[in-house]
Design a protein around this motif. Sequence first.
Motif, PDB file in Angstrom:
ATOM      1  N   ASP A   2      40.540  53.860  -8.846  1.00 40.83           N
ATOM      2  CA  ASP A   2      41.866  53.788  -9.472  1.00 40.83           C
ATOM      3  C   ASP A   2      41.733  53.494 -10.962  1.00 40.83           C
ATOM      4  OD1 ASP A   2      42.844  54.284  -7.013  1.00 40.83           O
ATOM      5  OD2 ASP A   2      43.285  52.192  -6.527  1.00 40.83           O
ATOM      6  N   PHE A  79      41.807  39.638  -4.635  1.00 42.68           N
ATOM      7  CA  PHE A  79      41.755  40.794  -3.739  1.00 42.68           C
ATOM      8  C   PHE A  79      43.038  40.894  -2.907  1.00 42.68           C
ATOM      9  CE2 PHE A  79      40.033  42.531   0.415  1.00 42.68           C
ATOM     10  CZ  PHE A  79      39.912  43.842  -0.023  1.00 42.68           C
ATOM     11  N   VAL A  80      43.523  39.751  -2.422  1.00 41.33           N
ATOM     12  CA  VAL A  80      44.675  39.762  -1.521  1.00 41.33           C
ATOM     13  C   VAL A  80      45.945  40.239  -2.232  1.00 41.33           C
ATOM     14  CG1 VAL A  80      45.484  37.361  -1.831  1.00 41.33           C
ATOM     15  CG2 VAL A  80      45.676  38.471   0.418  1.00 41.33           C
ATOM     16  N   GLY A  82      46.377  42.880  -3.583  1.00 47.00           N
ATOM     17  CA  GLY A  82      46.574  44.300  -3.304  1.00 47.00           C
ATOM     18  C   GLY A  82      47.458  44.480  -2.076  1.00 47.00           C
ATOM     19  N   GLU A  83      47.573  43.466  -1.244  1.00 48.21           N
ATOM     20  CA  GLU A  83      48.464  43.538  -0.072  1.00 48.21           C
ATOM     21  C   GLU A  83      49.884  43.552  -0.610  1.00 48.21           C
ATOM     22  OE1 GLU A  83      50.903  42.576   3.277  1.00 48.21           O
ATOM     23  OE2 GLU A  83      50.826  41.475   1.415  1.00 48.21           O
ATOM     24  N   GLU A  84      50.727  44.432  -0.041  1.00 46.65           N
ATOM     25  CA  GLU A  84      51.993  44.721  -0.720  1.00 46.65           C
ATOM     26  C   GLU A  84      52.925  43.523  -0.903  1.00 46.65           C
ATOM     27  OE1 GLU A  84      53.388  48.071   1.491  1.00 46.65           O
ATOM     28  OE2 GLU A  84      54.105  46.864   3.172  1.00 46.65           O
ATOM     29  N   ILE A 117      55.836  51.109  -2.422  1.00 50.59           N
ATOM     30  CA  ILE A 117      54.529  50.759  -2.997  1.00 50.59           C
ATOM     31  C   ILE A 117      53.512  51.830  -2.639  1.00 50.59           C
ATOM     32  CG2 ILE A 117      52.637  49.071  -2.984  1.00 50.59           C
ATOM     33  CD1 ILE A 117      54.714  46.929  -2.552  1.00 50.59           C
ATOM     34  N   ASN A 118      52.913  52.397  -3.652  1.00 52.30           N
ATOM     35  CA  ASN A 118      51.864  53.385  -3.405  1.00 52.30           C
ATOM     36  C   ASN A 118      50.680  53.152  -4.318  1.00 52.30           C
ATOM     37  OD1 ASN A 118      54.394  55.378  -2.408  1.00 52.30           O
ATOM     38  ND2 ASN A 118      52.448  55.565  -1.299  1.00 52.30           N
ATOM     39  N   ASN A 119      49.604  53.733  -3.882  1.00 44.41           N
ATOM     40  CA  ASN A 119      48.332  53.627  -4.583  1.00 44.41           C
ATOM     41  C   ASN A 119      48.308  54.568  -5.801  1.00 44.41           C
ATOM     42  OD1 ASN A 119      45.504  55.349  -4.364  1.00 44.41           O
ATOM     43  ND2 ASN A 119      45.261  53.142  -4.503  1.00 44.41           N
ATOM     44  N   THR A 122      47.579  58.152  -5.032  1.00 51.20           N
ATOM     45  CA  THR A 122      48.729  58.842  -4.428  1.00 51.20           C
ATOM     46  C   THR A 122      49.661  59.341  -5.524  1.00 51.20           C
ATOM     47  OG1 THR A 122      48.603  57.347  -2.547  1.00 51.20           O
ATOM     48  CG2 THR A 122      50.662  58.554  -2.815  1.00 51.20           C
ATOM     49  N   GLY A 299      46.404  42.702   6.225  1.00 48.67           N
ATOM     50  CA  GLY A 299      45.266  43.612   6.330  1.00 48.67           C
ATOM     51  C   GLY A 299      43.931  42.972   6.033  1.00 48.67           C
ATOM     52  N   LEU A 300      43.921  41.941   5.184  1.00 50.47           N
ATOM     53  CA  LEU A 300      42.626  41.318   4.863  1.00 50.47           C
ATOM     54  C   LEU A 300      42.002  40.727   6.121  1.00 50.47           C
ATOM     55  CD1 LEU A 300      41.691  39.235   1.735  1.00 50.47           C
ATOM     56  CD2 LEU A 300      40.905  38.568   3.990  1.00 50.47           C
TER      57      LEU A 300
HETATM   58  C1  FMN Z   1      43.805  42.809   1.227  1.00 50.38           C
HETATM   59  C2  FMN Z   1      44.348  44.107   0.731  1.00 50.38           C
HETATM   60  C3  FMN Z   1      43.982  44.561  -0.532  1.00 50.38           C
HETATM   61  C4  FMN Z   1      44.478  45.759  -1.015  1.00 50.38           C
HETATM   62  N1  FMN Z   1      44.101  46.172  -2.250  1.00 50.38           N
HETATM   63  C5  FMN Z   1      44.614  47.334  -2.755  1.00 50.38           C
HETATM   64  C6  FMN Z   1      44.257  47.767  -4.056  1.00 50.38           C
HETATM   65  O1  FMN Z   1      43.463  47.139  -4.768  1.00 50.38           O
HETATM   66  N2  FMN Z   1      44.798  48.931  -4.512  1.00 50.38           N
HETATM   67  C7  FMN Z   1      45.676  49.664  -3.747  1.00 50.38           C
HETATM   68  O2  FMN Z   1      46.158  50.702  -4.189  1.00 50.38           O
HETATM   69  N3  FMN Z   1      46.035  49.287  -2.508  1.00 50.38           N
HETATM   70  C8  FMN Z   1      45.526  48.128  -1.994  1.00 50.38           C
HETATM   71  N4  FMN Z   1      45.887  47.730  -0.737  1.00 50.38           N
HETATM   72  C9  FMN Z   1      46.791  48.587   0.050  1.00 50.38           C
HETATM   73  C10 FMN Z   1      48.234  48.416  -0.448  1.00 50.38           C
HETATM   74  O3  FMN Z   1      48.783  47.227   0.039  1.00 50.38           O
HETATM   75  C11 FMN Z   1      49.128  49.555  -0.015  1.00 50.38           C
HETATM   76  O4  FMN Z   1      49.109  49.659   1.369  1.00 50.38           O
HETATM   77  C12 FMN Z   1      48.688  50.880  -0.594  1.00 50.38           C
HETATM   78  O5  FMN Z   1      48.531  50.782  -1.971  1.00 50.38           O
HETATM   79  C13 FMN Z   1      49.704  51.931  -0.237  1.00 50.38           C
HETATM   80  O6  FMN Z   1      49.425  53.088  -0.929  1.00 50.38           O
HETATM   81  P1  FMN Z   1      49.239  54.530  -0.267  1.00 50.38           P
HETATM   82  O7  FMN Z   1      50.102  54.577   0.962  1.00 50.38           O
HETATM   83  O8  FMN Z   1      49.737  55.418  -1.360  1.00 50.38           O
HETATM   84  O9  FMN Z   1      47.799  54.675   0.014  1.00 50.38           O
HETATM   85  C14 FMN Z   1      45.388  46.519  -0.227  1.00 50.38           C
HETATM   86  C15 FMN Z   1      45.761  46.061   1.041  1.00 50.38           C
HETATM   87  C16 FMN Z   1      45.249  44.875   1.513  1.00 50.38           C
HETATM   88  C17 FMN Z   1      45.671  44.398   2.866  1.00 50.38           C
END
Ligand code: FMN
Length: 394
Positions: A2, A79-80, A82-84, A117-119, A122, A299-300
Amino acid sequence: MDRGVLEGDPHSVIEGMIIGGYAMGAHEGVIYVREEYPLAVARLSEAILQAQRADLLGKDILGSGFAFNISITKGAGAFVCGEETALIASIEGRVGEPRPRPPYPAEKGLWGKPTCINNVETWATVPVIVQRGGAWLSAIGTAKSKGTKVFSLVGNVVNTALIEVPMGTTLADVVNEIGGGVPAGRVCKAVQTGGPSGGCIPAEKLDLPVDYESLAQAGSIMGSGGMIVMDDHTCMVDIAKYFLGFLEDESCGKCFSCRVGTQRMKEIVDRISKGSGSEEDLRLLEDLAWMVGETSMCGLGQSAPNPVLTTLRYFRDEYLAHIRDHRCPAKVCKELITYTIDPVICNGCGACISLCSGSAILGEKNKLHTIEQAKCNKCGSCLETCNFDAVLVN
Ligand SMILES: Cc1cc2nc3c(=O)[nH]c(=O)nc-3n(C[C@H](O)[C@H](O)[C@H](O)COP(=O)(O)O)c2cc1C
Ligand code: SF4
Ligand code: SF4
Ligand code: SF4
């Protein structure tokens, strides 16, 4: 991956978000990016300014009456976050901890408003899908996993790189064709996919197509798109210990099962790596892993067992060698290895002495050198330094 997109082509993400905002009727976009990525933040900020100047962001985009703007929130790198739901809390200035869902962010998200929320990847793909059509995208990839995926290919592989491949490309093609295989003289042992809470897939399964379903079946995940190639000098018990240590540190601690479960799993694997584990430990580890995965809130914790369960599933013999024989087959676990100097090969060049961090090497110039075991801290410098292969590890 990313960060690569944000630094290399921030406009693609901005364009994707504008299209998404238009489709959803949203007027505010937020990009959450780690503060440790200053170049990504700088390039994004510049790209947002350029889009504003070009009238592609603002109150009345190109006279269409549609308003959309984008701001950046810098995260401190947990790290956590990133969880939405933790991400939303962090943007709102609260502690970045997940909360139970429902309500899902799509219903009640940032500032209590519906939030999508998207990556990064995406969003960056949205413009090209709109331009070329869904049928074009669907023609790439597998029946259920469409399009392409970016991976960060690293580890014991000749070419480390960010790569983009069609979904369904086999691990073998990624490692051998794109990555150029493992360096000469080494053998591929496993590929770890999915980031810290991903799983280790053994070399025998390199014909696995990389898609969501196949990875899940193999006990791993797509996760962040990390791909680490491991050679025969890698100890899988040590790898499981490393990732558990990361997850233990990054667990926010809200759920008892994740907070204490990751600690206990790490303790058990640590014990095994030191040759003090028992076979009963393996059963305990499997029970704990199952419990942590099933009872954690986010998710973690749910994916934290992956490194343990996949290494146990595919490399059980290696755990047993540590337990039954007090032996680390890959010669990595410090407590189970000994460094010695071959008296026939050593020519007394003395190169190893000055680099020995434990002052454990004895010997005069041009005479046989020896290692005082009580002082050796197993740093491995002598092995790396000796040009004559006189240092042995057993
Ligand atoms: C612990 C944890 C860390 C995460 N870290 C990231 C991250 O660094 N970047 C990210 O885009 N999504 C991360 N996610 C996933 C996001 O919460 C989210 O589901 C995702 O970005 C959705 O995007 P997508 O459906 O477009 O793939 C993480 C999820 C968890 C549980
Ligand atoms: S699973 Fe772990 S990281 Fe997630 S909310 Fe629970 S304690 Fe926090
Ligand atoms: S570097 Fe090798 S050959 Fe030289 S003294 Fe040390 S063990 Fe002997
Ligand atoms: S492993 Fe490290 S501490 Fe031990 S003898 Fe070699 S250089 Fe010295």
